[in-house]
Scaffold this active site. Structure first.
Site, PDB file in Angstrom:
ATOM      1  N   GLY A  77      -7.078  -0.328   2.384  1.00 43.76           N
ATOM      2  CA  GLY A  77      -7.303   0.006   3.901  1.00 43.76           C
ATOM      3  C   GLY A  77      -7.117   1.483   4.221  1.00 43.76           C
ATOM      4  N   THR A  78      -7.349   2.375   3.432  1.00 43.85           N
ATOM      5  CA  THR A  78      -7.160   3.793   3.890  1.00 43.85           C
ATOM      6  C   THR A  78      -8.328   4.335   4.727  1.00 43.85           C
ATOM      7  OG1 THR A  78      -8.280   4.511   1.759  1.00 43.85           O
ATOM      8  CG2 THR A  78      -5.900   4.479   1.712  1.00 43.85           C
ATOM      9  N   ASN A  79      -9.336   3.743   4.483  1.00 46.00           N
ATOM     10  CA  ASN A  79     -10.295   3.946   5.421  1.00 46.00           C
ATOM     11  C   ASN A  79     -10.125   3.484   6.890  1.00 46.00           C
ATOM     12  OD1 ASN A  79     -12.934   5.329   4.519  1.00 46.00           O
ATOM     13  ND2 ASN A  79     -12.471   3.999   2.736  1.00 46.00           N
TER      14      ASN A  79
ATOM     15  N   LYS B 251     -16.384  -8.912   0.501  1.00 53.56           N
ATOM     16  CA  LYS B 251     -17.283 -10.126   0.641  1.00 53.56           C
ATOM     17  C   LYS B 251     -18.515  -9.824   1.208  1.00 53.56           C
ATOM     18  CE  LYS B 251     -13.594 -12.514  -0.473  1.00 53.56           C
ATOM     19  NZ  LYS B 251     -13.402 -13.228  -1.758  1.00 53.56           N
ATOM     20  N   ILE B 252     -19.524 -10.731   0.868  1.00 52.80           N
ATOM     21  CA  ILE B 252     -20.759 -10.406   1.375  1.00 52.80           C
ATOM     22  C   ILE B 252     -20.960 -11.380   2.532  1.00 52.80           C
ATOM     23  CG2 ILE B 252     -23.031 -10.738   0.400  1.00 52.80           C
ATOM     24  CD1 ILE B 252     -22.228 -10.148  -2.241  1.00 52.80           C
TER      25      ILE B 252
ATOM     26  N   HIS C  88     -19.946   2.814   1.378  1.00 51.37           N
ATOM     27  CA  HIS C  88     -20.050   2.223  -0.054  1.00 51.37           C
ATOM     28  C   HIS C  88     -19.931   3.842  -0.928  1.00 51.37           C
ATOM     29  CE1 HIS C  88     -21.620  -0.030  -3.403  1.00 51.37           C
ATOM     30  NE2 HIS C  88     -22.271   0.951  -3.633  1.00 51.37           N
TER      31      HIS C  88
HETATM   32  C1  GAR Z   1     -13.548   2.556  -0.689  1.00 49.52           C
HETATM   33  O1  GAR Z   1     -13.674   3.393  -1.206  1.00 49.52           O
HETATM   34  C2  GAR Z   1     -15.003   2.273  -0.102  1.00 49.52           C
HETATM   35  O2  GAR Z   1     -16.110   3.059  -0.291  1.00 49.52           O
HETATM   36  C3  GAR Z   1     -15.171   0.793  -1.121  1.00 49.52           C
HETATM   37  O3  GAR Z   1     -13.668   0.391  -1.328  1.00 49.52           O
HETATM   38  C4  GAR Z   1     -12.709   1.346  -0.970  1.00 49.52           C
HETATM   39  C5  GAR Z   1     -11.956   0.824  -0.204  1.00 49.52           C
HETATM   40  O4  GAR Z   1     -10.846   1.796   0.017  1.00 49.52           O
HETATM   41  N1  GAR Z   1     -16.049   0.003  -0.716  1.00 49.52           N
HETATM   42  C6  GAR Z   1     -16.829  -0.788  -1.510  1.00 49.52           C
HETATM   43  O5  GAR Z   1     -16.848  -0.764  -2.705  1.00 49.52           O
HETATM   44  C7  GAR Z   1     -17.717  -1.922  -0.722  1.00 49.52           C
HETATM   45  N2  GAR Z   1     -18.776  -2.222  -1.726  1.00 49.52           N
HETATM   46  P1  GAR Z   1      -9.727   1.378   1.200  1.00 49.52           P
HETATM   47  O6  GAR Z   1      -9.284  -0.289   1.229  1.00 49.52           O
HETATM   48  O7  GAR Z   1      -8.581   2.213   0.889  1.00 49.52           O
HETATM   49  O8  GAR Z   1     -10.400   1.918   2.315  1.00 49.52           O
END
Ligand code: GAR
Length: 194
Positions: free
Chosen positions: A20-22, A96-97, A114
């Site tokens: 969840g850093t995003n 999940k898709i 992505h």
């Molecule tokens: C992120 O790097 C995002 O780009 C990737 O998962 C990571 C989640 O990090 N997303 C995918 O691979 C989607 N196909 P986070 O949980 O720290 O935000």
């Protein structure tokens, strides 16, 4: 397409599965006056997702649905989205898709980040594949979600150089740093044409 009405912020839900850093970064962005979004709901497909702590910290309503029964999970999510008048979904590390039916109901209103330069490396293990193929660049992409995996309209992309001695860990770290800039930028572009 979602439109912001006057200076009212767009009610947004963020979907996560892990760290969840995003999400944390989007919450911070949403608090800025210039941000077009207000995060009202966080969904997690994983009850152990670390990212849920950010929802707790910032007092954002959160819901956990495990996707073993996807149909049921999506039905309940749609109910929550309607009840909370959510108008934008941001997928942020959501692993999940979503079904084509679900996506149709939110057409043009689901964004995803992505970790690759799409259309290259859809799916998983993007960094390992880019390093293995000796690519010169990797990157990240914010795109609209359609029924095909990682294939919707690209809103913004950021190119990141791959160094000879890069490891998946190092590259991922550098790409994520850029993700935190790109996602807010893409949201602003979508709503304000910035
Ligand atoms: C992120 O790097 C995002 O780009 C990737 O998962 C990571 C989640 O990090 N997303 C995918 O691979 C989607 N196909 P986070 O949980 O720290 O935000």
């Amino acid at each position: 397409m979602v439109k912001s009405i006057g200076n009212k912020k767009i009610k947004t839900a963020v979907f996560i599965s892990g760290k969840g850093t995003n999400l944390r970064n989007l919450i911070k962005f949403s608090k800025l006056k210039k941000s077009p979004i207000k995060i009202c709901l966080v969904f997690s497909s994983n009850r152990l997702a670390k990212g849920l702590n950010y929802a707790k910290k910032y007092l954002i309503k959160m819901k956990i649905y495990n996707f073993t029964n996807k149909k049921k999970a999506e039905f309940l999510i749609l109910k929550d989205l309607k009840k909370n008048r959510i108008d934008l979904i941001c997928l942020a590390g959501f692993m999940k898709i979503l079904s084509p039916d679900f996506i149709k109901k939110f057409k043009g209103k689901i964004l995803n980040i992505h970790p690759s330069l799409l259309p290259k490396y859809k799916g998983l293990n993007t960094h390992a594949r880019a390093i293995k193929n000796k690519d010169k660049y990797s990157g990240c992409t914010v795109h609209l979600v359609n029924a095909r995996l990682d294939s919707g309209k690209i809103i913004l992309q950021k190119k990141i150089k791959i160094f000879k001695k890069d490891t998946v860990y190092k590259l991922k770290k550098r790409v994520q740093k850029q993700e935190y800039k790109l996602y807010p930028k893409a949201i602003s572009k979508l709503f304000f044409n910035l």
